[in-house]
Design a protein around this motif. Structure first.
Motif, mmCIF file in Angstrom:
data_model
loop_
_atom_site.group_PDB
_atom_site.id
_atom_site.type_symbol
_atom_site.label_atom_id
_atom_site.label_comp_id
_atom_site.label_asym_id
_atom_site.label_seq_id
_atom_site.Cartn_x
_atom_site.Cartn_y
_atom_site.Cartn_z
ATOM 1 N N GLU B 73 0.829 -1.157 0.014
ATOM 2 C CA GLU B 73 -0.019 -0.153 0.038
ATOM 3 C C GLU B 73 0.779 1.195 -0.099
ATOM 4 O O GLU B 73 0.718 2.257 -0.797
ATOM 5 N N LYS B 74 1.863 1.401 0.922
ATOM 6 C CA LYS B 74 2.539 2.559 1.083
ATOM 7 C C LYS B 74 3.503 2.766 -0.203
ATOM 8 O O LYS B 74 3.867 3.853 -0.684
ATOM 9 N N ILE B 75 3.968 1.548 -0.752
ATOM 10 C CA ILE B 75 4.846 1.593 -1.878
ATOM 11 C C ILE B 75 4.324 2.489 -3.140
ATOM 12 O O ILE B 75 4.858 3.309 -3.697
ATOM 13 N N LYS B 80 3.439 7.782 -6.294
ATOM 14 C CA LYS B 80 2.594 8.608 -6.964
ATOM 15 C C LYS B 80 3.048 10.015 -6.562
ATOM 16 O O LYS B 80 3.153 10.908 -7.253
ATOM 17 N N GLU B 81 3.466 10.044 -5.166
ATOM 18 C CA GLU B 81 3.846 11.515 -4.739
ATOM 19 C C GLU B 81 5.282 11.605 -4.770
ATOM 20 O O GLU B 81 5.583 12.858 -5.149
ATOM 21 N N PHE B 82 6.344 10.728 -4.943
ATOM 22 C CA PHE B 82 7.596 10.902 -4.945
ATOM 23 C C PHE B 82 8.015 9.651 -6.068
ATOM 24 O O PHE B 82 8.422 8.479 -5.686
ATOM 25 N N PRO B 83 7.963 10.009 -7.267
ATOM 26 C CA PRO B 83 8.107 8.893 -8.406
ATOM 27 C C PRO B 83 9.658 8.537 -8.455
ATOM 28 O O PRO B 83 10.505 9.150 -7.866
ATOM 29 N N THR B 84 9.924 7.344 -8.921
ATOM 30 C CA THR B 84 11.463 6.877 -8.830
ATOM 31 C C THR B 84 12.044 6.416 -10.094
ATOM 32 O O THR B 84 12.741 5.700 -10.150
ATOM 33 N N GLY B 85 11.415 7.053 -11.229
ATOM 34 C CA GLY B 85 12.028 6.549 -12.717
ATOM 35 C C GLY B 85 13.266 7.528 -12.803
ATOM 36 O O GLY B 85 13.329 8.715 -11.959
ATOM 37 N N LEU B 86 14.256 6.808 -13.092
ATOM 38 C CA LEU B 86 15.630 7.440 -13.479
ATOM 39 C C LEU B 86 16.111 7.464 -15.025
ATOM 40 O O LEU B 86 16.165 6.619 -15.525
ATOM 41 N N ILE B 97 11.049 1.622 -0.105
ATOM 42 C CA ILE B 97 10.378 2.196 1.235
ATOM 43 C C ILE B 97 10.623 1.380 2.210
ATOM 44 O O ILE B 97 11.157 0.299 2.315
ATOM 45 N N HIS B 98 10.608 1.860 3.446
ATOM 46 C CA HIS B 98 10.849 1.031 4.730
ATOM 47 C C HIS B 98 9.600 0.495 5.491
ATOM 48 O O HIS B 98 9.624 -0.235 6.194
ATOM 49 N N ASP B 99 8.568 1.630 5.105
ATOM 50 C CA ASP B 99 7.364 0.952 6.094
ATOM 51 C C ASP B 99 6.645 -0.593 5.643
ATOM 52 O O ASP B 99 6.730 -0.827 4.515
ATOM 53 N N GLY B 100 6.607 -1.186 6.724
ATOM 54 C CA GLY B 100 6.252 -2.767 6.381
ATOM 55 C C GLY B 100 7.317 -3.578 6.118
ATOM 56 O O GLY B 100 6.961 -4.706 5.629
ATOM 57 N N CYS B 101 8.480 -3.461 5.974
ATOM 58 C CA CYS B 101 9.740 -3.961 5.669
ATOM 59 C C CYS B 101 10.109 -4.551 6.851
ATOM 60 O O CYS B 101 10.649 -4.017 7.781
ATOM 61 N N LEU B 102 10.301 -6.032 6.660
ATOM 62 C CA LEU B 102 10.765 -6.696 7.955
ATOM 63 C C LEU B 102 12.236 -7.175 7.735
ATOM 64 O O LEU B 102 13.068 -7.432 8.592
ATOM 65 N N LYS B 103 12.583 -7.260 6.561
ATOM 66 C CA LYS B 103 14.137 -7.949 6.266
ATOM 67 C C LYS B 103 14.505 -6.934 4.988
ATOM 68 O O LYS B 103 13.674 -7.064 4.057
ATOM 69 N N SER B 104 15.421 -6.396 4.920
ATOM 70 C CA SER B 104 15.929 -5.675 3.822
ATOM 71 C C SER B 104 16.071 -6.714 2.664
ATOM 72 O O SER B 104 16.888 -7.649 2.780
#
Lengths: 100, 186
Positions: B73-75, B80-86, B97-104
């Protein structure tokens, strides 16, 4: 005349690009022999940042800082595309600020 | 305004972050890596939108227990708010994102047809990407070196061109090992 510069590096979440761009700026400042401190922030915090000399953002923003701290888009340091030009602009801006 | 006054104007949180950051030199203790595995390195994926490809990659991470539902949900919100195309030589998108991430972790897919992502710097033209790298990061101060490695990879046009047309997961893992060395935990 300042003897060091306070930078803020900000991206959308304050994670990936902030971490990398912070390291890149540290390298540049080391090479240019400029003392600096770098603080990570999120882009949403830009308007209310105080106590910094310059803000480098990696993500999209149209926000300005309420104190008038200059904001530069530093994504070239992450992608490498236009990195030399950006580095020169950043160093010039910092030297300009330090001379005041 | 004097230097001292400026520092007192900062909030405690800001001073705290500054102190933490001073310690974050890229010589992190030992090699801290990002987990991945064969099921998370996908080739020739057919996706019609950025939402679809993000969901496909997230599902793999969810199956491995690296994330909770909230991550997905968060990613999507974040993109939408902070796009990540390079706008790199070989265009990519790097949702993370880090929300809801249990293991990197890190996962990736090559696409059979380009999917549009907005550019991270807000440039008007969309980035038509044929490769998507999706990351979950629990603590960036510990993962500085590996993130730098990925940054180098994105700038490595020659290698990225090979990766874009990799035929299968095995071939792709070979390229990744080449680029990331010990930082690829597989």
């Amino acid at each position: 005349m300042k003897n060091s510069i306070k930078l803020v590096v900000a991206c959308g979440g304050g994670i990936f690009t902030t971490t990398v761009v912070t390291e890149k700026i540290k390298e540049i400042m080391k090479k240019e022999k400029i003392n600096c401190s770098i603080t990570p922030h999120k882009i949403t915090e830009i308007p209310n940042i105080v106590g910094a000399d310059i803000i480098v953002v990696t993500g999209k923003t149209k926000q300005e800082n309420k104190q008038g701290i200059p904001v530069m888009v530093g994504l070239p340091l992450f992608t490498g595309v236009g990195a030399d030009v950006f580095t020169e602009q950043l160093v010039n801006k910092i030297r300009e600020i330090m001379e005041v | 305004m004097s230097e001292n006054k400026k520092v007192t104007d900062m909030t405690n949180q800001e001073i705290c972050e500054m102190a933490v950051n001073e310690e974050c030199e890229c010589s992190d203790a030992g090699v801290v890596s990002l987990a991945t595995d064969q099921t998370m390195i996908l080739t020739n994926v057919n996706a019609d939108s950025q939402v679809e490809i993000i969901k496909i990659l997230c599902t793999k991470a969810l199956e491995k227990g690296y994330i909770t539902e909230i991550f997905i949900e968060k990613i999507l919100e974040r993109e939408k708010e902070f796009p990540t195309g390079l706008p790199t030589a070989v265009p990519v998108a790097i949702p993370h994102i880090h929300d809801g991430c249990l293991k990197s972790f890190f996962s990736m897919a090559t696409l059979t047809k380009p999917v549009a992502f907005e550019s991270m710097d807000g440039a008007e033209d969309d980035i038509n990407t044929e490769m998507v790298f999706l990351f979950g990061i629990t603590d960036p101060s510990q993962q500085c070196s590996v993130l730098m490695k990925f940054c180098e990879l994105f700038q490595n046009e020659e290698l990225m061109k090979k990766m874009r047309v990799a035929e299968n997961t095995e071939e792709q893992i070979g390229y990744l090992k080449n680029a990331l060395g010990d930082y690829l935990l597989i």
